[in-house]
Design a protein around this motif. Structure first.
Motif, mmCIF file in Angstrom:
data_model
loop_
_atom_site.group_PDB
_atom_site.id
_atom_site.type_symbol
_atom_site.label_atom_id
_atom_site.label_comp_id
_atom_site.label_asym_id
_atom_site.label_seq_id
_atom_site.Cartn_x
_atom_site.Cartn_y
_atom_site.Cartn_z
ATOM 1 N N LEU A 182 -3.388 2.184 3.693
ATOM 2 C CA LEU A 182 -3.913 0.873 3.283
ATOM 3 C C LEU A 182 -4.628 0.988 1.936
ATOM 4 N N LYS A 183 -5.384 2.075 1.778
ATOM 5 C CA LYS A 183 -6.108 2.293 0.524
ATOM 6 C C LYS A 183 -5.137 2.385 -0.644
ATOM 7 N N LYS A 184 -4.039 3.139 -0.433
ATOM 8 C CA LYS A 184 -3.047 3.293 -1.502
ATOM 9 C C LYS A 184 -2.470 1.939 -1.895
ATOM 10 N N LEU A 185 -2.166 1.147 -0.880
ATOM 11 C CA LEU A 185 -1.594 -0.177 -1.150
ATOM 12 C C LEU A 185 -2.590 -1.046 -1.938
ATOM 13 N N LEU A 186 -3.859 -0.984 -1.510
ATOM 14 C CA LEU A 186 -4.878 -1.830 -2.162
ATOM 15 C C LEU A 186 -5.140 -1.372 -3.598
ATOM 16 N N TYR A 187 -5.170 -0.061 -3.803
ATOM 17 C CA TYR A 187 -5.310 0.455 -5.166
ATOM 18 C C TYR A 187 -4.141 -0.017 -6.016
ATOM 19 N N GLY A 188 -2.968 -0.017 -5.391
ATOM 20 C CA GLY A 188 -1.774 -0.457 -6.114
ATOM 21 C C GLY A 188 -1.896 -1.908 -6.548
ATOM 22 N N ILE A 189 -2.400 -2.741 -5.649
ATOM 23 C CA ILE A 189 -2.539 -4.167 -5.983
ATOM 24 C C ILE A 189 -3.519 -4.344 -7.146
ATOM 25 N N GLU A 190 -4.554 -3.498 -7.171
ATOM 26 C CA GLU A 190 -5.515 -3.556 -8.287
ATOM 27 C C GLU A 190 -4.998 -2.807 -9.516
ATOM 28 N N ILE A 240 3.897 0.043 -7.154
ATOM 29 C CA ILE A 240 3.272 0.833 -6.088
ATOM 30 C C ILE A 240 4.236 1.915 -5.597
ATOM 31 N N ARG A 241 5.514 1.518 -5.488
ATOM 32 C CA ARG A 241 6.489 2.499 -4.991
ATOM 33 C C ARG A 241 6.647 3.654 -5.969
ATOM 34 N N GLU A 242 6.505 3.323 -7.248
ATOM 35 C CA GLU A 242 6.661 4.361 -8.264
ATOM 36 C C GLU A 242 5.558 5.429 -8.123
ATOM 37 N N TYR A 243 4.347 4.978 -7.812
ATOM 38 C CA TYR A 243 3.225 5.913 -7.778
ATOM 39 C C TYR A 243 2.967 6.483 -6.390
ATOM 40 N N CYS A 244 3.283 5.715 -5.327
ATOM 41 C CA CYS A 244 2.985 6.178 -3.979
ATOM 42 C C CYS A 244 4.310 6.414 -3.259
ATOM 43 N N ALA A 245 4.932 7.509 -3.599
ATOM 44 C CA ALA A 245 6.254 7.797 -3.038
ATOM 45 C C ALA A 245 6.179 7.975 -1.522
ATOM 46 N N ASP A 246 4.998 8.443 -1.050
ATOM 47 C CA ASP A 246 4.898 8.698 0.391
ATOM 48 C C ASP A 246 4.588 7.439 1.197
ATOM 49 N N LEU A 247 4.347 6.348 0.501
ATOM 50 C CA LEU A 247 4.104 5.094 1.233
ATOM 51 C C LEU A 247 5.480 4.488 1.555
ATOM 52 N N GLU A 248 5.774 4.376 2.851
ATOM 53 C CA GLU A 248 7.124 3.965 3.261
ATOM 54 C C GLU A 248 7.393 2.512 2.898
ATOM 55 N N PHE A 249 8.556 2.251 2.317
ATOM 56 C CA PHE A 249 8.895 0.885 1.916
ATOM 57 C C PHE A 249 10.253 0.516 2.492
ATOM 58 N N ASP A 250 10.306 -0.606 3.138
ATOM 59 C CA ASP A 250 11.560 -1.078 3.735
ATOM 60 C C ASP A 250 12.243 -1.995 2.720
ATOM 61 N N GLU A 251 13.390 -1.559 2.214
ATOM 62 C CA GLU A 251 14.075 -2.318 1.169
ATOM 63 C C GLU A 251 14.487 -3.715 1.638
ATOM 64 N N ASP A 252 14.952 -3.817 2.861
ATOM 65 C CA ASP A 252 15.472 -5.101 3.343
ATOM 66 C C ASP A 252 14.346 -6.090 3.616
ATOM 67 N N ALA A 253 13.356 -5.610 4.361
ATOM 68 C CA ALA A 253 12.267 -6.517 4.732
ATOM 69 C C ALA A 253 11.244 -6.637 3.604
ATOM 70 N N GLU A 254 11.376 -5.791 2.574
ATOM 71 C CA GLU A 254 10.442 -5.756 1.452
ATOM 72 C C GLU A 254 8.999 -5.629 1.916
ATOM 73 N N ASN A 255 8.735 -4.644 2.731
ATOM 74 C CA ASN A 255 7.339 -4.435 3.135
ATOM 75 C C ASN A 255 6.984 -2.950 3.197
ATOM 76 N N PHE A 256 5.696 -2.697 3.085
ATOM 77 C CA PHE A 256 5.184 -1.331 3.156
ATOM 78 C C PHE A 256 4.741 -1.054 4.591
#
Lengths: 186, 272
Positions: free
Chosen positions: B243-251, B219-235
């Protein structure tokens, strides 16, 4: 199942083309009289009839074998017709058969005949729709082109006299190949 | 007469004849217990989900609309068996569907139980006791028990798939990999995303920890603008779009073209 089907198709092809060999043998006056001493004074006609009897018997055998083929059916349901068109094809084999006979009558040598026969056999086998064996007529079968309601045309070998597509169905068919079927209803 | 057909996969996929004159499936006698599809409903043993007026639905197959004539279909060649998508048995007006999974295609040595057993190793295909879906033409009704089993047979039928309920949406947003910011909450999730959440939940259940990690880096590779916290491992999710980007990523809807290396989003997916 596949092997049975392949053998059966080879067998049908042979039956459909073997008359060419009979015609050639008759033309060349090749007889069996010299095989055994008791045949010596026999009329040539006996040999010719024997030659003719072989394809007839083989054809009869092929009809028995066809019971082993895969089942199929075309059934009318809820009184809706399932057949759009029936077209008799008995006469369609005549031109090709006349062609076969003239070839057999004009072939000068045995090796030419073998070559011509192999080519004919190959093309009859590969053409798939051409299992026209006039000997089926002897056993009371007719040839039909049948077009179903779904606009697909198949070739049916049947004992019935088919004319009216209305209410017509083929509940007991056997599949010779994807285009040719033999009807087991009488 | 009964007939069994096989639908093959791929661009040239078509229906082929397999067997005739054999009863393949026993038609269940409890089909009268049809219930309108509802993903929350748990079927009793003698109940089926039913879709009435099925022929008017856009996900109905053309195959079910045309007259069934077995001679129209070519015999399936030996090579074709490896390529079967699903089986359809036509049993006097009733169509029984069975999705074919690779596990039902068996390539093992076996012998049949008989007086003179012989070892065989031709691959075999297992037929289920109960079909995945049954279409009764006279009632124009499709019966089934599990929607996911037939979504690849009837393309588009997954539109029946439920929307996630408020609780499910909340549960999804409470996942460790989701960090809600800017007052975004389950109350603000709209219908389209609720449907996606319902599907994503089912998808996520099939992933193990390692696969989940792979998905997140994808997901991080494709959605660069979706903020990801390296330590907490969350978007960080602040709106519907995130949310849509994340859900598309999961699918796993994002892909890169082989020629041209263009990154793309598939707006609908069908397994091939």
């Amino acid at each position: 199942m596949n092997i049975i089907n392949l053998l059966f198709r080879l067998f049908l092809t042979f039956n459909a083309t073997s008359l060419i060999l009979v015609v050639y043998l008759v033309k060349e006056k090749i007889v069996i009289n010299s095989w055994l001493s008791c045949f010596l004074n026999m009329s040539y006609w006996c040999s010719y009839l024997l030659y003719l009897a072989i394809p007839v018997l083989l054809t009869f055998f092929s009809l028995l074998l066809s019971n082993k083929l895969a089942d199929d059916s075309i059934e009318a349901e809820r009184n809706q017709p399932v057949i759009k068109e029936v077209e008799q094809a008995n006469n369609a084999y005549l031109p090709s058969y006349l062609g076969y006979f003239f070839v057999a009558l004009s072939v000068p040598h045995c090796d030419t005949l073998i070559f011509v026969f192999i080519i004919l056999f190959l093309f009859t086998f590969l053409s798939q729709t051409l299992y026209f064996n006039p000997l089926f007529l002897v056993f009371g079968y007719h040839f039909y082109y049948v077009t179903t309601e779904t606009n697909i045309k198949i070739f049916v070998i049947s004992k019935r006299n088919l004319k009216n597509p209305k209410g017509l169905g083929f509940p007991n068919l056997k599949r010779i190949n994807d285009f040719t079927f033999i009807d087991k209803n009488k | 007469m009964n007939h069994l057909l096989a639908k093959t996969k791929g661009r040239n996929g078509d229906f082929f004849k397999v067997i005739s004159n054999r009863q393949i499936f026993d038609i269940p006698d409890d089909l009268n217990n049809g219930i309108e599809y509802n993903s929350d409903y748990k079927l009793e043993d003698d109940e089926w989900f039913a879709i009435t007026e099925f022929s008017e639905k856009e996900y109905c197959l053309d195959f079910l609309m045309t007259r069934f004539v077995s001679t129209d279909y070519n015999q399936l060649s030996r090579a074709g068996y490896h390529n079967i998508d699903y089986l359809v048995a036509y049993q006097s007006g009733v169509y029984c569907f069975q999705k074919l999974h690779p596990s039902q295609f068996i390539r093992k040595r076996y012998f049949s139980i008989s007086d003179q057993p012989d070892l065989e190793n031709t691959p075999i295909i297992i037929i289920n006791q109960i079909p995945d879906a049954i279409y009764v033409r006279e009632e124009d009704t499709l019966y089934f028990r599990k929607l996911p089993a037939i979504t690849t047979i009837f393309k588009g039928i997954y539109e029946l798939y439920k929307e996630a309920t408020q609780e499910e949406t909340e549960a999804f947003l409470e996942n460790n990999f989701v960090n809600l910011i800017d007052d975004f909450s389950a109350d603000t999730v709209k219908k389209a995303n609720r449907k996606r959440i319902a599907m994503a939940q089912a998808t996520l259940q099939n992933f193990n920890r390692r696969e989940k990690k792979q998905i997140f880096s994808y997901i991080r590779e494709y959605c660069a603008d979706l903020e990801f916290d390296e330590d907490a491992e969350n978007f960080s999710i602040s709106n519907e779009e995130d949310l849509k980007k994340l859900l598309y990523g999961i699918e796993q809807r994002y892909y890169t073209t082989k020629v041209g290396n263009e990154k793309r989003l598939a707006n609908s997916v069908i397994p091939v």
